[in-house]
Write a protein that holds these residues in place. Sequence first.
Motif, PDB file in Angstrom:
ATOM      1  N   TYR A  11      55.470 -87.416  -3.431  1.00 29.32           N
ATOM      2  CA  TYR A  11      54.039 -87.593  -2.963  1.00 29.32           C
ATOM      3  C   TYR A  11      54.147 -89.363  -3.718  1.00 29.32           C
ATOM      4  O   TYR A  11      54.254 -89.147  -4.842  1.00 29.32           O
ATOM      5  N   THR A  12      53.196 -89.858  -3.327  1.00 27.56           N
ATOM      6  CA  THR A  12      53.051 -91.020  -3.775  1.00 27.56           C
ATOM      7  C   THR A  12      51.558 -91.147  -3.747  1.00 27.56           C
ATOM      8  O   THR A  12      50.253 -90.703  -2.487  1.00 27.56           O
ATOM      9  N   PRO A  13      50.433 -91.875  -4.537  1.00 27.03           N
ATOM     10  CA  PRO A  13      49.316 -91.513  -4.865  1.00 27.03           C
ATOM     11  C   PRO A  13      48.900 -92.530  -3.287  1.00 27.03           C
ATOM     12  O   PRO A  13      49.184 -93.528  -3.318  1.00 27.03           O
ATOM     13  N   SER A  14      47.647 -92.355  -3.400  1.00 27.67           N
ATOM     14  CA  SER A  14      46.487 -92.763  -1.762  1.00 27.67           C
ATOM     15  C   SER A  14      46.348 -94.186  -2.512  1.00 27.67           C
ATOM     16  O   SER A  14      46.124 -95.586  -1.200  1.00 27.67           O
ATOM     17  N   TYR A  15      46.012 -95.049  -3.814  1.00 30.01           N
ATOM     18  CA  TYR A  15      45.251 -96.205  -4.500  1.00 30.01           C
ATOM     19  C   TYR A  15      46.727 -96.803  -3.785  1.00 30.01           C
ATOM     20  O   TYR A  15      47.751 -96.304  -4.429  1.00 30.01           O
ATOM     21  N   VAL A  16      46.181 -98.143  -3.581  1.00 27.79           N
ATOM     22  CA  VAL A  16      47.666 -99.034  -2.958  1.00 27.79           C
ATOM     23  C   VAL A  16      47.552-100.334  -3.719  1.00 27.79           C
ATOM     24  O   VAL A  16      45.897-100.600  -3.122  1.00 27.79           O
ATOM     25  N   MET A  17      48.126-101.012  -4.190  1.00 28.42           N
ATOM     26  CA  MET A  17      47.524-101.983  -5.268  1.00 28.42           C
ATOM     27  C   MET A  17      48.603-103.391  -5.178  1.00 28.42           C
ATOM     28  O   MET A  17      50.316-103.381  -4.905  1.00 28.42           O
ATOM     29  N   ASP A  18      48.353-104.212  -3.323  1.00 29.20           N
ATOM     30  CA  ASP A  18      49.229-105.610  -3.028  1.00 29.20           C
ATOM     31  C   ASP A  18      49.400-106.335  -4.495  1.00 29.20           C
ATOM     32  O   ASP A  18      48.727-106.830  -5.195  1.00 29.20           O
ATOM     33  N   ALA A  23      47.883-110.473  -8.428  1.00 34.60           N
ATOM     34  CA  ALA A  23      47.927-111.671  -8.590  1.00 34.60           C
ATOM     35  C   ALA A  23      46.121-112.688  -9.247  1.00 34.60           C
ATOM     36  O   ALA A  23      46.124-113.524  -9.485  1.00 34.60           O
ATOM     37  N   LYS A  24      45.482-111.314  -9.188  1.00 31.56           N
ATOM     38  CA  LYS A  24      43.996-111.170  -9.857  1.00 31.56           C
ATOM     39  C   LYS A  24      44.373-110.901 -11.022  1.00 31.56           C
ATOM     40  O   LYS A  24      43.207-111.255 -12.281  1.00 31.56           O
ATOM     41  N   LEU A  25      45.086-110.177 -11.714  1.00 34.96           N
ATOM     42  CA  LEU A  25      45.412-109.818 -13.104  1.00 34.96           C
ATOM     43  C   LEU A  25      46.260-110.738 -13.757  1.00 34.96           C
ATOM     44  O   LEU A  25      44.990-110.629 -15.030  1.00 34.96           O
ATOM     45  N   SER A 151      55.901-110.497 -16.573  1.00 34.99           N
ATOM     46  CA  SER A 151      57.082-110.164 -16.380  1.00 34.99           C
ATOM     47  C   SER A 151      57.563-109.209 -16.059  1.00 34.99           C
ATOM     48  O   SER A 151      58.587-108.533 -16.271  1.00 34.99           O
ATOM     49  N   THR A 152      56.431-108.142 -16.932  1.00 36.54           N
ATOM     50  CA  THR A 152      56.913-106.763 -16.030  1.00 36.54           C
ATOM     51  C   THR A 152      55.852-105.655 -15.399  1.00 36.54           C
ATOM     52  O   THR A 152      56.136-105.220 -14.281  1.00 36.54           O
ATOM     53  N   CYS A 153      54.367-106.376 -14.735  1.00 40.92           N
ATOM     54  CA  CYS A 153      53.652-105.092 -13.968  1.00 40.92           C
ATOM     55  C   CYS A 153      53.952-105.987 -13.032  1.00 40.92           C
ATOM     56  O   CYS A 153      53.127-104.673 -11.494  1.00 40.92           O
ATOM     57  N   ILE A 154      54.431-106.623 -12.102  1.00 40.67           N
ATOM     58  CA  ILE A 154      54.845-107.091 -11.078  1.00 40.67           C
ATOM     59  C   ILE A 154      55.670-106.069 -10.508  1.00 40.67           C
ATOM     60  O   ILE A 154      55.943-106.052  -9.196  1.00 40.67           O
ATOM     61  N   LEU A 155      56.424-105.240 -11.473  1.00 36.45           N
ATOM     62  CA  LEU A 155      57.746-104.440 -11.114  1.00 36.45           C
ATOM     63  C   LEU A 155      57.798-103.021 -10.578  1.00 36.45           C
ATOM     64  O   LEU A 155      57.436-102.368  -9.593  1.00 36.45           O
TER      65      LEU A 155
END
Length: 324
Positions: A11-18, A23-25, A151-155
């Motif tokens: 199961y994976t959540p339906s909300y997807v962040m590309d 890059a907005k954060l 350095s971490t949140c992208i991963l």
Amino acid sequence: MAVKICGTGSYTPSYVMDNNGIAKLVDTSDAWIRERTGVERRHIVSKETTVSMASEAGHRALLRAQITAAEVDLIIVSTISSNVILPCAACEVQKALGAVNATCFDLSAACTGFVLAYNTAAAYLASGVYKTALIIGSESLSNLTDWKDRSTCILFGDGAGAAVLQADSRKMYLPKTHSDGGKGGALSLKSRHDWNLLGTEHPSDGDGYFMQMDGKTIFQFAVRKVPEVIREVLEENGLRQEEITWYLLHQANKRIIDAVARHLGEPIEKFPMNIQEYGNTSSASIPILLDEMAQKGMLNAGDKLVIAGFGAGLTWGASVYEWI
Ligand code: ACO
């Protein structure tokens, strides 16, 4: 005695962040993240929790295995990001599924967690202590991530994967696993309960309460130790690399997986990847990948799989499984 995988689910959540959303954060770009990690998007919990994702993945695995919840006598949930401390996530999954006959506990070994859950369940099943096990890796890493730290949140990403195991009369393959607590500082996260009444002040959102990582050290550790432990597990079981159909590695970074394939001298096609879709989901990454491969019909009877995990602890390990 060996074990057989009777069914898988995820199961994976339906909300997807590309990557453009990231890059907005923070100061980063889609191109940088793709090139350095292979990640294109990640699924992130909104209404889901670690327990709800684990329960749904477990439910799907039981349906595919055609095994009722009442037949399950062992549930292990591997997680570092449960939304509950007490009762453990596995007991909450038991309640959600109605697996009233199961003994339930959690296992915490970060990205090696699913390999260790598999080994633990296999040892119990092979020795006859339990007959049917449900093992689950479930993580909400977005809750542990500093969304201001590029350095971490992208991963990282969120999700859950599960497998139903039963004993089987075939020969058992032995696993190879290692730990090095001396290097644990390379990837760390303090508990929010790291205080005591008479000592330190109650913690607020300060340093150390999100994942902190020395990315280069982890990268070098993975590239060195994963090929080594794969060679060890093959030698232990008298297998040659040519006999392995698939290497299912923890999905931490595409460049790590590419480097492991190169070190082993194996074609990259033997290393399925879904990191582009989910990012690093820690102990959920291997069972999500396994389930996707099973649903796509990529796994055939007789295929020999190596599953290999590595991460915080430091911990790392590999196991062999023959698909039936
Ligand atoms: N966007 C743009 N630039 C960035 C970003 C970013 N998100 N992050 C770092 N940079 C910059 C750095 O500031 C640096 O700039 P400089 O050269 O001007 O100083 C440059 O990019 C290179 O940075 P590095 O840290 O050297 O980048 P690297 O190629 O090592 O990639 C990464 C970093 C992706 C984190 C890599 O080290 C990695 O994947 N490591 C393994 C991490 C991992 O797998 N961890 C999980 C283990 S599993 C578990 O237990 C949870």
